[in-house]
Design a protein around this motif. Structure first.
Motif, PDB file in Angstrom:
ATOM      1  N   VAL A  57       0.747  -1.166   0.137  1.00 53.36           N
ATOM      2  CA  VAL A  57      -0.145  -0.048  -0.018  1.00 53.36           C
ATOM      3  C   VAL A  57       0.931   1.110   0.054  1.00 53.36           C
ATOM      4  CG1 VAL A  57      -1.946   1.293   1.197  1.00 53.36           C
ATOM      5  CG2 VAL A  57      -2.215  -1.159   1.120  1.00 53.36           C
ATOM      6  N   MET A  58       1.751   1.031   0.648  1.00 53.09           N
ATOM      7  CA  MET A  58       2.793   2.302   0.981  1.00 53.09           C
ATOM      8  C   MET A  58       3.516   2.710  -0.285  1.00 53.09           C
ATOM      9  SD  MET A  58       4.232   2.181   4.686  1.00 53.09           S
ATOM     10  CE  MET A  58       5.105   3.749   4.721  1.00 53.09           C
ATOM     11  N   ILE A 112       1.728 -12.179  -3.030  1.00 61.55           N
ATOM     12  CA  ILE A 112       0.072 -12.028  -3.401  1.00 61.55           C
ATOM     13  C   ILE A 112      -0.022 -10.857  -2.595  1.00 61.55           C
ATOM     14  CG2 ILE A 112      -2.219 -12.638  -3.222  1.00 61.55           C
ATOM     15  CD1 ILE A 112      -0.942 -15.557  -4.036  1.00 61.55           C
ATOM     16  N   ALA A 113      -0.067 -10.669  -1.137  1.00 59.33           N
ATOM     17  CA  ALA A 113      -0.193  -9.555  -0.317  1.00 59.33           C
ATOM     18  C   ALA A 113       0.290  -8.347  -0.708  1.00 59.33           C
ATOM     19  CB  ALA A 113       0.113  -9.904   1.251  1.00 59.33           C
ATOM     20  N   SER A 114       1.607  -8.438  -1.263  1.00 60.88           N
ATOM     21  CA  SER A 114       2.245  -7.032  -1.724  1.00 60.88           C
ATOM     22  C   SER A 114       1.630  -6.518  -3.046  1.00 60.88           C
ATOM     23  CB  SER A 114       3.686  -7.348  -1.790  1.00 60.88           C
ATOM     24  OG  SER A 114       4.063  -8.385  -2.825  1.00 60.88           O
ATOM     25  N   SER A 148      -2.643   2.113  -5.090  1.00 63.62           N
ATOM     26  CA  SER A 148      -2.583   2.780  -6.523  1.00 63.62           C
ATOM     27  C   SER A 148      -4.355   3.477  -7.047  1.00 63.62           C
ATOM     28  CB  SER A 148      -2.455   1.852  -7.647  1.00 63.62           C
ATOM     29  OG  SER A 148      -1.073   1.549  -7.502  1.00 63.62           O
ATOM     30  N   VAL A 149      -5.275   2.843  -6.142  1.00 60.09           N
ATOM     31  CA  VAL A 149      -6.479   3.421  -6.264  1.00 60.09           C
ATOM     32  C   VAL A 149      -6.594   4.888  -5.969  1.00 60.09           C
ATOM     33  CG1 VAL A 149      -9.143   3.418  -5.393  1.00 60.09           C
ATOM     34  CG2 VAL A 149      -7.789   1.177  -5.644  1.00 60.09           C
ATOM     35  N   PRO A 150      -7.184   5.840  -6.869  1.00 57.34           N
ATOM     36  CA  PRO A 150      -6.814   7.337  -6.679  1.00 57.34           C
ATOM     37  C   PRO A 150      -7.640   7.816  -5.189  1.00 57.34           C
ATOM     38  CG  PRO A 150      -7.700   6.686  -8.823  1.00 57.34           C
ATOM     39  CD  PRO A 150      -7.780   5.413  -8.304  1.00 57.34           C
ATOM     40  N   ALA A 151      -8.501   7.340  -4.810  1.00 53.24           N
ATOM     41  CA  ALA A 151      -9.439   7.626  -3.513  1.00 53.24           C
ATOM     42  C   ALA A 151      -8.536   7.187  -2.446  1.00 53.24           C
ATOM     43  CB  ALA A 151     -10.623   6.761  -3.483  1.00 53.24           C
ATOM     44  N   VAL A 152      -7.916   6.117  -2.210  1.00 50.32           N
ATOM     45  CA  VAL A 152      -6.932   5.716  -1.242  1.00 50.32           C
ATOM     46  C   VAL A 152      -5.656   6.542  -1.389  1.00 50.32           C
ATOM     47  CG1 VAL A 152      -5.539   3.887  -0.398  1.00 50.32           C
ATOM     48  CG2 VAL A 152      -7.860   3.357  -1.187  1.00 50.32           C
ATOM     49  N   ASN A 153      -5.265   6.677  -2.611  1.00 53.50           N
ATOM     50  CA  ASN A 153      -4.107   7.506  -2.670  1.00 53.50           C
ATOM     51  C   ASN A 153      -4.174   9.220  -2.475  1.00 53.50           C
ATOM     52  OD1 ASN A 153      -1.570   8.743  -3.618  1.00 53.50           O
ATOM     53  ND2 ASN A 153      -1.611   7.667  -5.605  1.00 53.50           N
TER      54      ASN A 153
END
Length: 94
Positions: free
Chosen positions: A18-19, A66-68, A76-81
């Motif tokens: 995620v980071m 797979i987790a990474s 990479s999702v714009p809302a999360v980013n």
């Protein structure tokens, strides 16, 4: 390898993914701190994966990989980013 250890290693790999997914993709738009954090996270991931290989645990190795990848996709999702960039300066474009 115990299931608890596999879940723990997978959770660490998910956070790393995620980071890395939330950081800028191009090195030209990263500042020095972002570049350093990206390199350190990548090295931690490599060590994490090497530990699973040394322990001869194929299940843990695949779970970490797979987790990474899933974490990178989530980051990479714009809302999360956007959320991460609003709350932490580390993820902002420079």
């Amino acid at each position: 390898m115990p299931v608890f250890v596999i879940v723990l290693l997978s959770a660490i790999a998910l956070v790393i993914g995620v980071m890395l997914g939330a950081m800028p993709r191009s090195a030209s738009v990263m500042d020095r701190v972002q570049m350093t954090v990206a390199v350190v996270l990548t090295m931690v991931f490599i060590v994490l994966l090497a530990v699973t290989y040394v322990m001869h645990s194929g299940t843990a190795s695949w779970a970490v990989i797979i987790a990474s990848i899933v974490g990178y996709g989530i980051g990479s999702v714009p809302a999360v980013n956007g959320f991460l960039a609003d709350h932490w300066d580390l993820f902002e474009l420079r």
